[in-house]
Enzyme design. Structure first.
Site, PDB file in Angstrom:
ATOM      1  N   CYS A 157       0.839  -1.186   0.000  1.00  0.00           N
ATOM      2  CA  CYS A 157       0.000   0.000   0.000  1.00  0.00           C
ATOM      3  C   CYS A 157       0.878   1.241   0.000  1.00  0.00           C
ATOM      4  O   CYS A 157       2.081   1.179   0.244  1.00  0.00           O
ATOM      5  CB  CYS A 157      -0.906   0.015   1.229  1.00  0.00           C
ATOM      6  SG  CYS A 157      -1.904  -1.480   1.417  1.00  0.00           S
ATOM      7  N   ARG A 209       1.644   1.457  -5.920  1.00  0.00           N
ATOM      8  CA  ARG A 209       1.810   0.528  -4.807  1.00  0.00           C
ATOM      9  C   ARG A 209       0.508  -0.203  -4.462  1.00  0.00           C
ATOM     10  O   ARG A 209       0.516  -1.138  -3.653  1.00  0.00           O
ATOM     11  CB  ARG A 209       2.304   1.269  -3.569  1.00  0.00           C
ATOM     12  CG  ARG A 209       3.629   1.977  -3.761  1.00  0.00           C
ATOM     13  CD  ARG A 209       4.058   2.671  -2.485  1.00  0.00           C
ATOM     14  NE  ARG A 209       4.329   1.703  -1.440  1.00  0.00           N
ATOM     15  CZ  ARG A 209       5.497   1.109  -1.253  1.00  0.00           C
ATOM     16  NH1 ARG A 209       6.507   1.384  -2.054  1.00  0.00           N
ATOM     17  NH2 ARG A 209       5.665   0.244  -0.285  1.00  0.00           N
ATOM     18  N   TRP A 213      -3.598  -1.873  -1.507  1.00  0.00           N
ATOM     19  CA  TRP A 213      -3.565  -3.163  -2.183  1.00  0.00           C
ATOM     20  C   TRP A 213      -4.036  -4.180  -1.148  1.00  0.00           C
ATOM     21  O   TRP A 213      -3.366  -4.413  -0.145  1.00  0.00           O
ATOM     22  CB  TRP A 213      -2.158  -3.494  -2.672  1.00  0.00           C
ATOM     23  CG  TRP A 213      -2.083  -4.744  -3.498  1.00  0.00           C
ATOM     24  CD1 TRP A 213      -2.310  -4.857  -4.834  1.00  0.00           C
ATOM     25  CD2 TRP A 213      -1.747  -6.061  -3.040  1.00  0.00           C
ATOM     26  NE1 TRP A 213      -2.142  -6.165  -5.239  1.00  0.00           N
ATOM     27  CE2 TRP A 213      -1.794  -6.923  -4.159  1.00  0.00           C
ATOM     28  CE3 TRP A 213      -1.420  -6.603  -1.793  1.00  0.00           C
ATOM     29  CZ2 TRP A 213      -1.518  -8.286  -4.065  1.00  0.00           C
ATOM     30  CZ3 TRP A 213      -1.152  -7.954  -1.690  1.00  0.00           C
ATOM     31  CH2 TRP A 213      -1.192  -8.783  -2.824  1.00  0.00           C
ATOM     32  N   ASN A 217       0.624   0.096   5.976  1.00  0.00           N
ATOM     33  CA  ASN A 217       1.112  -0.725   4.870  1.00  0.00           C
ATOM     34  C   ASN A 217       1.792  -1.935   5.484  1.00  0.00           C
ATOM     35  O   ASN A 217       2.781  -1.796   6.203  1.00  0.00           O
ATOM     36  CB  ASN A 217       2.107   0.065   4.011  1.00  0.00           C
ATOM     37  CG  ASN A 217       2.827  -0.807   2.995  1.00  0.00           C
ATOM     38  OD1 ASN A 217       2.298  -1.827   2.547  1.00  0.00           O
ATOM     39  ND2 ASN A 217       4.038  -0.423   2.649  1.00  0.00           N
ATOM     40  N   GLY A 218       1.265  -3.133   5.229  1.00  0.00           N
ATOM     41  CA  GLY A 218       1.866  -4.343   5.785  1.00  0.00           C
ATOM     42  C   GLY A 218       0.811  -5.341   6.221  1.00  0.00           C
ATOM     43  O   GLY A 218      -0.356  -5.257   5.829  1.00  0.00           O
ATOM     44  N   GLU A 233      10.683 -13.619 -19.395  1.00  0.00           N
ATOM     45  CA  GLU A 233      10.337 -12.231 -19.122  1.00  0.00           C
ATOM     46  C   GLU A 233       9.294 -11.714 -20.117  1.00  0.00           C
ATOM     47  O   GLU A 233       8.363 -10.994 -19.733  1.00  0.00           O
ATOM     48  CB  GLU A 233      11.600 -11.368 -19.167  1.00  0.00           C
ATOM     49  CG  GLU A 233      11.367  -9.874 -19.031  1.00  0.00           C
ATOM     50  CD  GLU A 233      10.743  -9.464 -17.709  1.00  0.00           C
ATOM     51  OE1 GLU A 233      10.270  -8.325 -17.620  1.00  0.00           O
ATOM     52  OE2 GLU A 233      10.713 -10.292 -16.762  1.00  0.00           O
ATOM     53  N   LYS A 256       5.591 -10.282 -19.068  1.00  0.00           N
ATOM     54  CA  LYS A 256       5.071  -8.965 -19.435  1.00  0.00           C
ATOM     55  C   LYS A 256       3.677  -9.078 -20.049  1.00  0.00           C
ATOM     56  O   LYS A 256       2.786  -8.292 -19.746  1.00  0.00           O
ATOM     57  CB  LYS A 256       6.016  -8.278 -20.425  1.00  0.00           C
ATOM     58  CG  LYS A 256       7.262  -7.731 -19.813  1.00  0.00           C
ATOM     59  CD  LYS A 256       6.967  -6.535 -18.938  1.00  0.00           C
ATOM     60  CE  LYS A 256       7.816  -6.474 -17.707  1.00  0.00           C
ATOM     61  NZ  LYS A 256       7.817  -7.542 -16.777  1.00  0.00           N
ATOM     62  N   GLU A 270       1.170  -9.956 -17.294  1.00  0.00           N
ATOM     63  CA  GLU A 270       0.972  -8.889 -16.318  1.00  0.00           C
ATOM     64  C   GLU A 270       0.024  -7.812 -16.810  1.00  0.00           C
ATOM     65  O   GLU A 270      -0.840  -7.353 -16.055  1.00  0.00           O
ATOM     66  CB  GLU A 270       2.321  -8.223 -15.991  1.00  0.00           C
ATOM     67  CG  GLU A 270       3.211  -8.998 -15.065  1.00  0.00           C
ATOM     68  CD  GLU A 270       4.498  -8.248 -14.793  1.00  0.00           C
ATOM     69  OE1 GLU A 270       4.872  -8.163 -13.608  1.00  0.00           O
ATOM     70  OE2 GLU A 270       5.138  -7.754 -15.743  1.00  0.00           O
ATOM     71  N   HIS A 287       8.854 -31.491 -25.205  1.00  0.00           N
ATOM     72  CA  HIS A 287       8.547 -32.250 -23.995  1.00  0.00           C
ATOM     73  C   HIS A 287       7.231 -31.792 -23.367  1.00  0.00           C
ATOM     74  O   HIS A 287       7.123 -31.685 -22.143  1.00  0.00           O
ATOM     75  CB  HIS A 287       9.702 -32.124 -22.995  1.00  0.00           C
ATOM     76  CG  HIS A 287      10.982 -32.687 -23.506  1.00  0.00           C
ATOM     77  ND1 HIS A 287      11.312 -34.021 -23.412  1.00  0.00           N
ATOM     78  CD2 HIS A 287      12.017 -32.098 -24.164  1.00  0.00           C
ATOM     79  CE1 HIS A 287      12.498 -34.226 -23.967  1.00  0.00           C
ATOM     80  NE2 HIS A 287      12.939 -33.073 -24.438  1.00  0.00           N
ATOM     81  N   LYS A 322       3.482  -2.491  -7.376  1.00  0.00           N
ATOM     82  CA  LYS A 322       4.871  -2.355  -7.804  1.00  0.00           C
ATOM     83  C   LYS A 322       5.849  -2.952  -6.800  1.00  0.00           C
ATOM     84  O   LYS A 322       6.758  -3.682  -7.152  1.00  0.00           O
ATOM     85  CB  LYS A 322       5.189  -0.875  -8.020  1.00  0.00           C
ATOM     86  CG  LYS A 322       6.593  -0.606  -8.538  1.00  0.00           C
ATOM     87  CD  LYS A 322       6.727  -1.088  -9.956  1.00  0.00           C
ATOM     88  CE  LYS A 322       8.087  -0.773 -10.535  1.00  0.00           C
ATOM     89  NZ  LYS A 322       8.249  -1.352 -11.875  1.00  0.00           N
TER      90      LYS A 322
END
Length: 614
Positions: free
Chosen positions: A2, A27, A74, A100-101, A487, A491, A494, A510, A609
C-alpha cells in the site's frame, strides 16, 4: 504494497495528500482514503476504487487543515470495499491509522479486544491495530507515542504506520518494520510517505526509518527517532534525495510504461557511466573493488530475487558462469527463505530488487547474513531497505520506475550484473584480454543499439493488432535468451491478462508442442549469435504444426524470415549481451496488445509495484 502519505506543517494538507497518493498509486489501487484535521475535528473520506474516485467524493471536504494522512490500498485482509479502506478509526473515534503491511497475529488480538468490548466494522488487521493502541493508551494512561511503542511490541508482522490522535492534534506518530517509510524534512513542516515521490517538489531532505524504529513528528519541534523494542534514541540521518520531479511525470507519453521503455538507452548509459571505461579496458565498481576477494574466493554465488528481477538473475547465471567460471544458483527468494537452504560462509549471495523493499528478498538477505554469507545487493532505489541491509552493493541508476510492469529496471539490472561478471573474469583471468576488451566495447555500444531496437515500435504495434485477442501465447528462447522468453511471457501476462508461458526452445517437444495449432502464436527469440541453427529447427517444428510464428531476429536475417509469419529485427551484438536487445520488442509487443485490449497498462489488476508483504 500500500501507499501512505502524511503531512504536518503550514500548507493546506489536502492537495499534498491527493497528489502524493496519485504518485504512490503504483503501490496499490483498489481503494483509497484520507483524513484531515480542521482544528476541531477530523474529516474522514474513503472509498473503493482509485485515488481519482477518492478525489471525486472528497471535494465536499472544505477544511483547510494543515494536518492529514492518506492511503492507497492493495488488499490483503478484507476485500476491496469502502469499509475496508483506510484510514481506520478506533472505537472512540479519537485515533486514526493508515497502514502498509500485515499484522500476522491479528486474530488472537482481535478476540481479546472483543472480550474487552471493542466492536469491529471491517475485516482488516489494521482496525485491530488501531484499537490495540487505544486499549494500551487507556489502560496504561500513556501518551500516543508510548502507547504505539507498547502496542507494536505485542504484534507480529510487517508494518509502516501513521497514527493520529485528535486529542493531541499537533503530532503524527510513525513506525516501520519491514515496510518502507520516509520522512521529508522541510522548513517548519514534515512529509511522511512510503517513498520520497510525494514530497520531491517541497524538499530534497529525507530520513528513511530503519526497521523497528518509530518517530513522533511534531510541529516546531525537532524530530525524535526511537527504537521500538527498548525506547532508545536514534540519531536521525538526513539524506539528500537523488530524484527530481521530471522523472516521476509522464513527459508526454500516454503511459509510464511506454516512457520507461523509451528511457532505456539513457538509463543503461547512466548505469555504466563512471564504471565502464572501454578505451582504458577498465570496469570499476566500488562495491566489487572493496570486496573483490570475497567474490574471487567464493565457492558459489547464490542469486535471490522475485519476478522480473529473478529473470535478470537467470541471465546473470549464464554470464557469470561463462565469463568468471564461478558456480551460480538462482533462487526464488520466496522459496529460498522457507526451504532451509544450505548456506556457507564462503558463499556470496546477490540479492536483486528494483524497489529494494521486496519482503521475500529482504528475508532471504537476513537469513543469508545469519548463516555467515557475504550479501551483495543490486537495486534501483537509493536508501532502500536492501541497500542498507546488504554488506555492499551496486545501484542500477534506472531512475524512478512507476509502471508496475518492470522494463528499464530489467535491462539496467542485466547491465550491472554483466559488468560484475566481466570484472570478476578480468580478476580471475578467465577471459582473454582481447575478449575482455571486445565485450567492454560492445557493452558501451548497447545504448545506441537499444535505441535502434526501439524503432521496431511500429512493427510491434502491427503484430499486436493480429494477436490482441489470442487467449494463449508461447515464448521460446535458448541460452541467454531463455530468461528473455520467460520475461516476455511475464510482461504479456501482467498487463494484457493473456495466458503466456516461456520455455527453453528445446523443451517444446517435452509437452508444450501439444498446444500448437493454427490459433497459437509462438514468439521465438532467434538472434544470429548463439544456438541459431537449433532454434531454426524448433521454428520448423512449429511451422509444420501450423503455429503462428513471431520471430525476433538479427537485422539482415533471411533463414528465419522465410519460416516466420512475422519478423522483428534487432541490431547485431554478442550472444551474451543479446538479452539487452531482444527484450525490447517483447516489451513493446506486450504494451501495444494491452492498450488494444483496453487494459490499464500502468496499474494492472491485482498487482502492485513494490511487494512488501508475503
Amino acid at each position: 504494497m500500500c501507499g501512505i502519505v502524511g503531512y504536518i506543517g503550514h500548507r493546506e494538507a489536502y492537495p499534498i495528500i491527493i497528489k502524493g497518493l496519485k504518485r504512490l498509486e503504483y503501490r496499490g489501487y483498489d481503494s483509497a482514503g484520507l483524513i484531515l484535521y480542521d482544528g476541531k475535528d477530523v474529516k474522514l473520506s474513503k472509498t473503493k476504487g482509485k485515488v481519482s474516485d477518492l478525489e471525486d467524493i472528497s471535494k465536499e471536504i472544505t477544511t483547510t487543515g494543515t494536518i492529514g494522512m492518506g492511503h492507497t490500498r492493495w488488499a490483503t485482509h478484507g476485500v476491496p470495499n469502502d469499509v475496508n479502506s483506510h484510514p481506520h478509526m478506533s472505537n472512540s473515534g479519537n485515533l486514526a491509522i493508515i497502514h502498509n503491511g500485515i499484522i500476522e497475529n491479528y486474530e488472537p488480538l482481535k478476540k481479546e479486544l472483543i472480550k474487552r468490548g471493542y466492536i469491529f466494522h471491517s475485516d482488516t488487521d489494521t482496525e485491530v491495530l488501531v484499537n490495540l493502541i487505544e486499549e494500551v493508551q487507556k489502560k496504561e494512561k500513556l501518551k500516543l507515542g508510548k502507547a504505539v511503542q507498547v502496542a507494536l511490541n505485542q504484534v507480529v508482522g510487517a508494518y509502516a504506520i501513521c497514527v493520529f490522535d485528535k486529542q493531541n492534534p499537533d503530532e503524527i506518530v510513525v513506525a516501520r518494520l519491514g515496510s518502507p517509510l520516509a520522512i521529508g524534512v522541510g522548513e517548519n513542516e514534515y512529509f511522511i510517505a512510503s517513498d520520497a515521490s510525494p514530497f520531491i517538489e517541497y524538499t530534497s531532505n529525507a530520513i528513511y526509518l530503519e526497521d523497528e524504529e518509530m518517530a513522533i513528528v511534531r510541529l516546531h519541534k525537532p524530530l525524535k527517532i526511537r527504537k521500538i523494542k527498548d525506547d532508545s534514541l536514534v540519531d536521525p540521518y538526513i539524506q539528500e534525495l537523488q530524484m527530481n520531479l521530471e522523472q516521476i511525470e509522464k513527459g508526454g507519453y500516454d503511459h509510464f510504461m511506454l516512457k520507461e521503455i523509451y528511457e532505456q538507452p539513457n538509463v543503461i548509459k547512466d548505469t555504466y557511466r563512471g564504471r565502464l571505461h572501454a578505451n582504458k579496458g577498465i570496469i570499476q565498481m566500488a562495491g566489487i573493488e572493496d570486496n573483490l576477494e570475497k567474490f574471487l574466493n567464493a565457492d558459489r554465488i547464490i542469486i535471490v530475487a522475485c519476478g522480473t528481477s529473478w529473470h535478470a538473475g537467470l541471465v546473470a547465471e549464464y554470464v557469470i558462469e561463462e565469463f568468471a567460471r564461478i558456480p551460480v544458483e538462482v533462487e526464488y527468494a520466496s522459496e529460498f527463505r522457507y526451504r532451509n537452504p544450505i548456506i556457507n560462509k564462503n558463499d556470496v549471495v546477490i540479492a536483486i530488487s528494483q524497489s529494494g523493499e521486496t519482503a521475500d528478498t529482504l528475508a532471504a538477505i537476513k537469513l543469508s547474513k545469519e548463516k555467515g554469507a557475504f550479501v551483495f545487493g543490486v537495486c534501483n532505489v537509493v536508501g532502500s531497505s536492501i541497500s542498507r541491509e546488504t554488506h555492499a552493493g551496486a545501484y542500477t541508476h534506472a531512475g524512478p520506475e512507476i509502471g508496475v510492469a518492470s522494463t528499464k529496471a530489467f535491462t539496467t539490472q542485466i547491465t550491472v550484473l554483466t559488468m560484475i561478471a566481466l570484472r570478476l573474469a578480468k580478476a580471475k583471468g578467465t577471459l582473454s584480454n582481447s575478449d575482455f576488451h571486445r565485450y567492454l566495447q560492445e557493452l558501451e555500444l548497447i545504448p545506441e543499439k537499444v535505441a535502434e531496437a526501439l524503432t521496431t515500435n511500429d512493427k510491434a504495434k502491427e503484430i499486436a493488432t493480429k494477436f490482441k485477442d489470442a487467449p494463449n501465447c508461447l515464448y521460446l528462447g535458448r541460452g541467454y535468451n531463455f530468461p528473455v522468453a520467460l520475461e516476455g511471457a511475464l510482461k504479456l501476462k501482467e498487463i494484457s491478462y493473456i495466458h503466456a508461458e516461456g520455455y527453453p526452445a528445446a523443451e517444446m517437444k517435452h509437452g508444450p508442442i501439444a498446444l500448437i495449432d493454427e490459433h497459437m502464436p509462438v514468439v521465438v527469440i532467434a538472434p544470429k549469435q548463439g544456438h541459431y541453427d537449433k532454434v531454426v529447427s524448433n521454428i520448423q517444428e512449429i511451422k509444420s504444426r501450423s503455429g503462428k510464428i513471431i520471430a525476433v531476429v538479427t537485422k539482415g536475417d533471411t533463414q528465419v524470415r522465410e519460416l516466420a509469419d512475422y519478423v522483428i529485427e534487432i541490431p547485431n551484438t554478442s550472444d551474451a549481451l543479446s538479452p539487452l536487445l531482444t527484450t525490447i520488442p517483447l516489451q513493446l509487443l506486450s504494451y501495444h496488445i494491452a492498450v488494444m485490449r483496453g487494459c490499464n497498462v500502468d496499474q494492472p489488476r491485482n498487482l502492485a509495484k513494490s511487494v512488501t508483504v508475503e
